[in-house]
Design a protein around this motif. Structure first.
Motif, PDB file in Angstrom:
ATOM      1  N   THR A   1     -36.683 -18.534-106.109  1.00 33.24           N
ATOM      2  CA  THR A   1     -37.926 -18.677-106.879  1.00 33.24           C
ATOM      3  C   THR A   1     -37.726 -19.642-108.034  1.00 33.24           C
ATOM      4  N   ALA A   2     -36.635 -19.434-108.787  1.00 32.63           N
ATOM      5  CA  ALA A   2     -36.359 -20.312-109.927  1.00 32.63           C
ATOM      6  C   ALA A   2     -36.063 -21.732-109.475  1.00 32.63           C
ATOM      7  N   ALA A   3     -35.263 -21.869-108.408  1.00 30.55           N
ATOM      8  CA  ALA A   3     -34.894 -23.203-107.937  1.00 30.55           C
ATOM      9  C   ALA A   3     -36.113 -23.964-107.423  1.00 30.55           C
ATOM     10  N   SER A   4     -37.024 -23.268-106.739  1.00 28.28           N
ATOM     11  CA  SER A   4     -38.190 -23.937-106.162  1.00 28.28           C
ATOM     12  C   SER A   4     -39.095 -24.520-107.247  1.00 28.28           C
ATOM     13  N   ARG A   5     -39.157 -23.875-108.384  1.00 34.70           N
ATOM     14  CA  ARG A   5     -40.047 -24.343-109.454  1.00 34.70           C
ATOM     15  C   ARG A   5     -39.588 -25.672-110.057  1.00 34.70           C
ATOM     16  N   VAL A   6     -38.315 -25.968-109.964  1.00 35.95           N
ATOM     17  CA  VAL A   6     -37.794 -27.177-110.603  1.00 35.95           C
ATOM     18  C   VAL A   6     -37.251 -28.190-109.599  1.00 35.95           C
ATOM     19  N   ALA A   7     -37.096 -27.809-108.318  1.00 36.07           N
ATOM     20  CA  ALA A   7     -36.508 -28.699-107.320  1.00 36.07           C
ATOM     21  C   ALA A   7     -37.493 -29.784-106.907  1.00 36.07           C
ATOM     22  N   ALA A   8     -36.943 -30.940-106.516  1.00 39.59           N
ATOM     23  CA  ALA A   8     -37.782 -32.029-106.040  1.00 39.59           C
ATOM     24  C   ALA A   8     -38.341 -31.743-104.657  1.00 39.59           C
ATOM     25  N   GLY A   9     -37.664 -30.872-103.906  1.00 42.93           N
ATOM     26  CA  GLY A   9     -38.111 -30.547-102.561  1.00 42.93           C
ATOM     27  C   GLY A   9     -37.361 -29.345-102.029  1.00 42.93           C
ATOM     28  N   PRO A  10     -37.679 -28.897-100.822  1.00 46.55           N
ATOM     29  CA  PRO A  10     -37.049 -27.689-100.266  1.00 46.55           C
ATOM     30  C   PRO A  10     -35.546 -27.828-100.055  1.00 46.55           C
ATOM     31  N   ALA A  11     -35.066 -29.016 -99.668  1.00 50.86           N
ATOM     32  CA  ALA A  11     -33.631 -29.181 -99.463  1.00 50.86           C
ATOM     33  C   ALA A  11     -32.872 -28.985-100.772  1.00 50.86           C
TER      34      ALA A  11
ATOM     35  N   ASP B   1     -34.275  -8.289 -95.005  1.00 50.96           N
ATOM     36  CA  ASP B   1     -35.088  -9.501 -94.955  1.00 50.96           C
ATOM     37  C   ASP B   1     -35.943  -9.614 -96.219  1.00 50.96           C
ATOM     38  N   TRP B   2     -36.394 -10.830 -96.497  1.00 48.96           N
ATOM     39  CA  TRP B   2     -37.244 -11.041 -97.679  1.00 48.96           C
ATOM     40  C   TRP B   2     -38.132 -12.261 -97.463  1.00 48.96           C
ATOM     41  N   TYR B   3     -39.150 -12.371 -98.299  1.00 46.44           N
ATOM     42  CA  TYR B   3     -40.025 -13.542 -98.282  1.00 46.44           C
ATOM     43  C   TYR B   3     -40.365 -13.891 -99.711  1.00 46.44           C
ATOM     44  N   ASP B   4     -40.852 -15.110 -99.913  1.00 43.35           N
ATOM     45  CA  ASP B   4     -41.146 -15.568-101.276  1.00 43.35           C
ATOM     46  C   ASP B   4     -42.280 -16.573-101.225  1.00 43.35           C
ATOM     47  N   MET B   5     -43.137 -16.543-102.226  1.00 46.46           N
ATOM     48  CA  MET B   5     -44.224 -17.516-102.366  1.00 46.46           C
ATOM     49  C   MET B   5     -44.298 -17.927-103.828  1.00 46.46           C
ATOM     50  N   VAL B   6     -44.322 -19.224-104.071  1.00 50.75           N
ATOM     51  CA  VAL B   6     -44.295 -19.737-105.440  1.00 50.75           C
ATOM     52  C   VAL B   6     -45.305 -20.873-105.581  1.00 50.75           C
ATOM     53  N   ASP B   7     -46.205 -20.774-106.559  1.00 51.81           N
ATOM     54  CA  ASP B   7     -47.070 -21.900-106.888  1.00 51.81           C
ATOM     55  C   ASP B   7     -46.222 -22.970-107.571  1.00 51.81           C
TER      56      ASP B   7
ATOM     57  N   GLU C   1     -50.045 -13.040-106.259  1.00 54.66           N
ATOM     58  CA  GLU C   1     -49.267 -13.787-107.234  1.00 54.66           C
ATOM     59  C   GLU C   1     -49.369 -15.299-107.026  1.00 54.66           C
ATOM     60  N   VAL C   2     -49.997 -15.743-105.944  1.00 60.16           N
ATOM     61  CA  VAL C   2     -50.146 -17.175-105.703  1.00 60.16           C
ATOM     62  C   VAL C   2     -51.625 -17.517-105.661  1.00 60.16           C
ATOM     63  N   ARG C   3     -51.913 -18.792-105.961  1.00 60.70           N
ATOM     64  CA  ARG C   3     -53.320 -19.224-106.017  1.00 60.70           C
ATOM     65  C   ARG C   3     -53.956 -19.244-104.632  1.00 60.70           C
TER      66      ARG C   3
ATOM     67  N   VAL D   1     -45.733 -26.744-109.561  1.00 57.43           N
ATOM     68  CA  VAL D   1     -46.447 -27.603-110.513  1.00 57.43           C
ATOM     69  C   VAL D   1     -46.698 -28.957-109.864  1.00 57.43           C
ATOM     70  N   GLY D   2     -47.687 -29.649-110.381  1.00 55.99           N
ATOM     71  CA  GLY D   2     -47.975 -30.984-109.880  1.00 55.99           C
ATOM     72  C   GLY D   2     -48.870 -30.981-108.660  1.00 55.99           C
ATOM     73  N   GLY D   3     -50.138 -30.669-108.821  1.00 63.19           N
ATOM     74  CA  GLY D   3     -51.071 -30.668-107.704  1.00 63.19           C
ATOM     75  C   GLY D   3     -51.205 -29.299-107.068  1.00 63.19           C
ATOM     76  N   ASP D   4     -51.947 -29.294-105.960  1.00 68.13           N
ATOM     77  CA  ASP D   4     -52.178 -28.035-105.222  1.00 68.13           C
ATOM     78  C   ASP D   4     -51.033 -27.869-104.232  1.00 68.13           C
ATOM     79  N   ARG D   5     -49.947 -27.244-104.701  1.00 68.47           N
ATOM     80  CA  ARG D   5     -48.742 -27.117-103.878  1.00 68.47           C
ATOM     81  C   ARG D   5     -48.247 -25.672-103.900  1.00 68.47           C
ATOM     82  N   LEU D   6     -47.663 -25.277-102.780  1.00 63.92           N
ATOM     83  CA  LEU D   6     -47.180 -23.910-102.629  1.00 63.92           C
ATOM     84  C   LEU D   6     -45.858 -23.935-101.869  1.00 63.92           C
ATOM     85  N   ALA D   7     -44.866 -23.190-102.380  1.00 68.77           N
ATOM     86  CA  ALA D   7     -43.591 -23.007-101.668  1.00 68.77           C
ATOM     87  C   ALA D   7     -43.605 -21.646-100.991  1.00 68.77           C
ATOM     88  N   VAL D   8     -43.305 -21.627 -99.704  1.00 70.45           N
ATOM     89  CA  VAL D   8     -43.246 -20.383 -98.935  1.00 70.45           C
ATOM     90  C   VAL D   8     -41.885 -20.320 -98.250  1.00 70.45           C
ATOM     91  N   SER D   9     -41.203 -19.190 -98.399  1.00 70.16           N
ATOM     92  CA  SER D   9     -39.848 -19.051 -97.856  1.00 70.16           C
ATOM     93  C   SER D   9     -39.670 -17.678 -97.236  1.00 70.16           C
TER      94      SER D   9
END
Length: 409
Positions: free
Chosen positions: A252-262, A213-219, A191-193, A221-229
């Motif tokens: 997942t939803a928050a990561s797509r629109v957040a300015a950063g992980p915090a 437990d759970w994990y998440d990976m989200v491509d 599901e991720v590039r 927007v804005g360059g070659d960036r990936l969120a991993v949690s």
């Protein structure tokens, strides 16, 4: 008197009541004197022999269930490492003096594990109390009343056994549903590039220890960036699976629109306040920027990710750690830190089931993880994930869920 002066073999033989030691293969390893006396057997009739070769079900009673019930109890002890108290059992025994003649007998068994240094069951303690005399008529004026009592007790014991069977079946179904829910909710690598990613999930040993437990990976927007949690919900079973699904989807939803992980964890923490069962849940999220070769990260009470640099240096990402998601009545902005990496580095996120062990300092646990990563650093992510699990997880499986994500940068 100290422990070295105690003759435990003599203590075992003198124990009141019938006690036998069984191997995990259900072979008699030893029996005490009372066991021999009450069964009418000699030691050579039992030790070294398979339990159900010595005490099979009565072939003349098609409704006999003693052997099946005892086998199920012993297997539960082997699987869970916990004591199992059985309901009252009718388990007929063949007479030693009259071969082919079966004596109607009633028993109250308790089975308990003996654990080895690695936490695995090495022996089974099989303690039995014969209660035949309490429920079987011995003749005389009260014989009829005793027969009624015997029938009533036997019926109730069968009902209790059936209830236990139904409860176990219900628990098994709950586990199946929880695992299916987990599989549907946790993302697949495709599901991720980014292709150099390996994920592993190992449910805890035990019937219902799933989906905490759970994990998440989200491509991003804005360059070659990936969120991993990764995250950890307190508790197990279907309820924990539902909470896990809600938190993962929200992040997942928050990561797509957040300015950063915090900022993503800020939003998740506010959401956790309205999710029943999210109390004390933890999470850590990383935003990887492959163009800038940086990792921004923030943690809500979770163990730090590990950055294994290309030169073999290990860096724990622990400079932005905050309390768990639902810890504060009034959420506050969470901290965020950033670090750089060179091509060929490896980022590893995990949950506590991978490293935490009873009576072991967490710093020693994290050191073991670091040593394993350094030792296997030249492996590809898939092989590295397998090697880390082999190094760190107990041979019989961990007592907590384990999630592991390995990203080659």
């Amino acid at each position: 008197m100290n422990d070295t002066e105690i003759d435990y073999a003599a203590v075992f033989q003198a124990l009141p009541g019938m006690v036998a030691l069984l191997t995990p293969g259900l072979v008699y390893a030893d029996v005490n004197e009372e066991f021999l006396h009450m069964t009418g057997r000699r030691r050579e009739d039992l030790v070294g022999r398979y339990l159900f070769d010595v005490f099979p079900d009565n072939p003349n009673d098609p409704s006999a269930t003693g052997m099946r019930n005892l086998a199920a109890s012993l297997k539960r002890v082997l699987a869970t490492g916990e004591r199992d108290v059985m309901a009252l059992q009718r388990y007929d025994v063949q007479s030693v003096e009259r071969p082919g003649h079966w004596e109607e007998r009633y028993w109250s068994p308790v089975n308990a594990p003996v654990l080895g240094p690695d936490g695995k069951v090495v022996l089974l303690v099989h303690r039995v109390e014969e209660v035949t005399a309490l429920i079987r008529a011995r003749g005389g004026p009260s014989g009829s009343r005793d027969r009624v009592l015997e029938a009533e007790l036997y019926t109730r014991s069968r009902e209790l056994q059936e209830l236990n069977d139904r409860l176990r079946q219900a628990h098994a179904r709950e586990r199946e549903v929880a695992l299916a829910l987990q599989e549907a909710m946790l993302p697949a690598r495709r599901e991720v590039r980014h292709q150099a990613v390996a994920v592993r999930y190992r449910p805890a040993v035990g019937a219902l220890n799933v989906c905490g437990d759970w994990y998440d990976m989200v491509d991003l927007v804005g360059g070659d960036r990936l969120a991993v949690s990764v995250g950890d919900v307190v508790g197990h079973g279907l309820g924990a699976a539902c909470v896990m699904g809600q938190l993962r989807s929200a992040l997942t939803a928050a990561s797509r629109v957040a300015a950063g992980p915090a900022q993503a964890l800020d939003a998740l923490g506010r959401y956790a306040h309205v999710v029943v069962g999210a109390e004390s849940a933890t999470a850590v999220t990383t935003f990887i920027d492959f163009d800038r070769r940086t990792i921004a990260y923030s943690s809500a009470g979770h163990l730090p990710p590990v950055l294994l640099h290309a030169d073999g240096r290990v860096e724990f990402l622990d400079r932005a750690t905050d309390p768990p998601l639902d810890a504060r009545p009034d959420p506050m902005p969470r901290p965020e830190a950033e670090t750089g990496f060179d091509e060929g580095a490896t980022l590893v996120l995990y949950t506590d089931g991978l490293v935490e062990r009873r009576r072991e300092d967490i710093h020693d646990s994290l050191a073991r993880l670091a040593d394993s990563l350094v030792h296997h650093r030249r492996l590809d992510p898939e092989s590295l994930a397998d090697a880390v699990l082999t190094d760190l997880l107990p041979q019989g499986g961990a007592t907590d869920d384990t999630a592991l994500v390995v990203v080659r940068l």
